[in-house]
Design a protein around this motif. Structure first.
Motif, PDB file in Angstrom:
ATOM      1  N   UNK A  17       1.018  -1.187  -0.115  1.00 37.42           N
ATOM      2  CA  UNK A  17       0.132  -0.137   0.080  1.00 37.42           C
ATOM      3  C   UNK A  17       0.780   1.392  -0.044  1.00 37.42           C
ATOM      4  N   UNK A  18       2.055   1.260   0.892  1.00 39.72           N
ATOM      5  CA  UNK A  18       2.831   2.444   0.941  1.00 39.72           C
ATOM      6  C   UNK A  18       3.556   2.374  -0.369  1.00 39.72           C
ATOM      7  N   UNK A  19       4.140   1.115  -0.866  1.00 45.52           N
ATOM      8  CA  UNK A  19       4.654   1.511  -2.313  1.00 45.52           C
ATOM      9  C   UNK A  19       3.784   2.013  -3.261  1.00 45.52           C
ATOM     10  N   UNK A 119       2.790   1.702  10.776  1.00 48.17           N
ATOM     11  CA  UNK A 119       1.652   2.053   9.730  1.00 48.17           C
ATOM     12  C   UNK A 119       0.258   1.586  10.403  1.00 48.17           C
ATOM     13  N   UNK A 120      -0.749   2.007   9.976  1.00 51.28           N
ATOM     14  CA  UNK A 120      -2.258   1.944  10.509  1.00 51.28           C
ATOM     15  C   UNK A 120      -2.391   2.621  11.737  1.00 51.28           C
ATOM     16  N   UNK A 145      -2.616   3.596   3.658  1.00 44.15           N
ATOM     17  CA  UNK A 145      -4.158   3.809   2.919  1.00 44.15           C
ATOM     18  C   UNK A 145      -4.532   5.184   2.859  1.00 44.15           C
ATOM     19  N   UNK A 146      -4.608   5.975   3.994  1.00 46.65           N
ATOM     20  CA  UNK A 146      -5.195   7.048   3.929  1.00 46.65           C
ATOM     21  C   UNK A 146      -4.312   8.373   3.427  1.00 46.65           C
ATOM     22  N   UNK A 147      -3.091   8.180   3.546  1.00 50.59           N
ATOM     23  CA  UNK A 147      -1.990   9.435   3.460  1.00 50.59           C
ATOM     24  C   UNK A 147      -1.697  10.051   4.503  1.00 50.59           C
ATOM     25  N   UNK A 148      -2.160   9.654   5.527  1.00 50.92           N
ATOM     26  CA  UNK A 148      -1.695  10.535   6.964  1.00 50.92           C
ATOM     27  C   UNK A 148      -0.315  10.302   7.133  1.00 50.92           C
ATOM     28  N   UNK A 149       0.458  11.511   7.634  1.00 50.87           N
ATOM     29  CA  UNK A 149       1.760  11.257   8.088  1.00 50.87           C
ATOM     30  C   UNK A 149       2.629  11.290   6.887  1.00 50.87           C
ATOM     31  N   UNK A 150       2.563  11.530   5.613  1.00 51.79           N
ATOM     32  CA  UNK A 150       3.392  11.547   4.679  1.00 51.79           C
ATOM     33  C   UNK A 150       4.409  12.697   4.861  1.00 51.79           C
TER      34      UNK A 150
END
Length: 444
Positions: A17-19, A119-120, A145-150
């Motif tokens: 998912x991160x990839x 993650x999560x 999954x949601x893009x938080x913390x990028x």
């Protein structure tokens, strides 16, 4: 040279998912079942201002070398050997497992720079604190999954991955400080940045809203290297009807998220208006260091008295970033530019500041002796110990009993005294409560 990043971890922690998020497309198959990824998959990744080669790997499992799982593990070990940086991913919802500990040791033995990714972290009950036991440093909490913390991942990667626009872009002190200039329309943002550059690099004029997208420029003054982002003026949301202006403001918000220091530019003739306060609040919520610059200061009489008054006004209106530097500047005359750069450099140092655990807990003892937490329903709340798990911004964890009963007023008391006792002006301070026994306390 393009850096290579390998994403490793046990099965089903969210590596693919991160990839997919890093490469910007659905290249890797994603499913809730573990073991979906078997081969290494590579792609060109991009996050913020960073570009790199990224490798998705199979989940690390204990297995015999000749088995399918063993051959998958060998592929992952090859990816680790080929990588310049490793993203070691765990599932913050499930917590640290014996398998995580085993493969963290494998990662450490590789000698490669490693970033621990929890993650999560958006899930109910998720807690990344146990990840410190892996010995891989501060965990970056995110949701692939949601893009938080990028934005936090960008900052962690920036320590190892060169900025593609920054091959020659490091000053005497190292990597450039990333600065976003935010403010209301026509506050003088582009004029200020042109003055810092010493050239008419950005279009300016009396009309509000000339700047539409975020433009970055490199600035060096007195050995301080900055990458400065000019942004569109931010009006109240209710007044924005034009779709292009909405996109421009969104672009400015992204610049703030990827910045380290936010310079909030206010018009000295009309400072601390409601929208100015909203913009500072935005920077604080994003966890950025704040510097307040008052533009058009050449129009102000009695500058010394005005500057003193503005510092008092800033502390009154903006207690969440109390002590933030207040600098009078003029893009037209160039006055105050050196002071502004020095203020940005100082704010960046505070934003990165760490407090050792011993003085932190001595301080906690003094605070609770002077002003003990209140008793709730006849029972005293015990504040056990405190630590700082991360900086950027300074973030503290307080272990206590009955965390849900500790009043907000007492938390403000602690945060305000943290700021003054450890010299943390102008940055957000995060204080998280945890209910957990002190592992260093004597057992009965």
């Amino acid at each position: 040279m393009t850096m290579t990043i390998a994403i490793v971890g046990r099965p089903n922690v969210g590596k693919s998912t991160l990839f997919n998020r890093l490469v910007g497309k659905r290249l890797a198959l994603v499913d809730d079942r573990p073991g979906v990824t078997r081969d290494r998959r590579e792609g060109d990744g991009r996050l913020g201002h960073l570009s790199f080669r990224v490798i998705d790997t199979a989940g690390l499992e204990e297995a015999k070398a000749e088995s399918l799982e063993g051959r998958m593990r060998a592929q992952t070990e090859t990816a680790i050997a080929d990588a310049d940086v490793i993203l070691f991913m765990i599932d913050a919802k499930s917590g640290v497992t014996p398998t995580d500990r085993s493969f963290a040791e494998l990662t450490r033995r590789s000698g490669k720079p490693t970033i621990l990714v929890a993650n999560k972290s958006e899930a109910r009950g998720a807690d990344a604190l146990d990840a410190f036991a892996l010995g891989l440093g501060d965990p970056v909490e995110l949701s692939a999954e949601h893009g938080d913390g990028m934005a936090d991942l960008v900052r962690a990667l920036a320590e190892f991955v060169p900025d593609e626009d920054e091959e020659d872009g490091e000053g005497e002190g190292g990597r450039r400080i990333r600065v976003a200039v935010l403010g209301r329309p026509n506050a003088g943002k582009s004029t200020l940045i042109n003055a810092l550059l010493g050239e008419e690099r950005l279009l300016t004029g009396p009309e509000a809203g000339i700047t539409r997208d975020s433009i970055s420029v490199d600035v060096e003054r007195h050995g301080v290297a900055l990458r400065v982002f000019d942004t569109a003026g931010m009006r109240k949301r209710a007044r924005i009807d034009d779709k292009l202006e909405k996109l421009s403001v969104a672009d400015g918000l992204r610049a703030a998220r990827f910045a380290e220091v936010v310079v909030v530019l206010m018009d000295a003739t009309h400072p601390f208006e409601e929208q100015d306060l909203r913009i500072v609040d935005l920077a604080e919520r994003e966890g950025r260091a704040v510097v307040i610059a008052l533009s058009k200061s050449d129009l102000v009489q009695d500058r010394a008295g005005f500057a003193k008054k503005m510092r008092e006004e800033a502390d009154h209106w903006l207690p969440q970033v109390k002590g933030a530097p207040v600098v009078l500047v003029s893009g037209l005359t160039g006055d105050g530019l050196d002071r502004l750069v020095r203020a940005v450099e100082a704010a960046h140092k505070v934003w990165n500041r760490r407090v050792a655990t011993n003085p932190l807990n001595r301080w906690l003892g003094e605070m609770t002796s002077e002003h003990p937490p209140p008793a709730v329903s006849g029972r005293r709340i015990k504040l056990r110990y405190m630590t700082q798990p991360k900086a950027r911004p300074p973030s503290f964890v307080l272990f206590c009993s009955r965390s849900d009963a500790l009043p907000e007023s007492y938390l403000r008391y602690l945060v305000n005294n943290l700021r003054t006792s450890f010299d943390l002006p102008g940055v957000p301070i995060r204080l998280t409560l945890r209910e957990k026994d002190n592992p260093y306390a004597e057992k009965d």
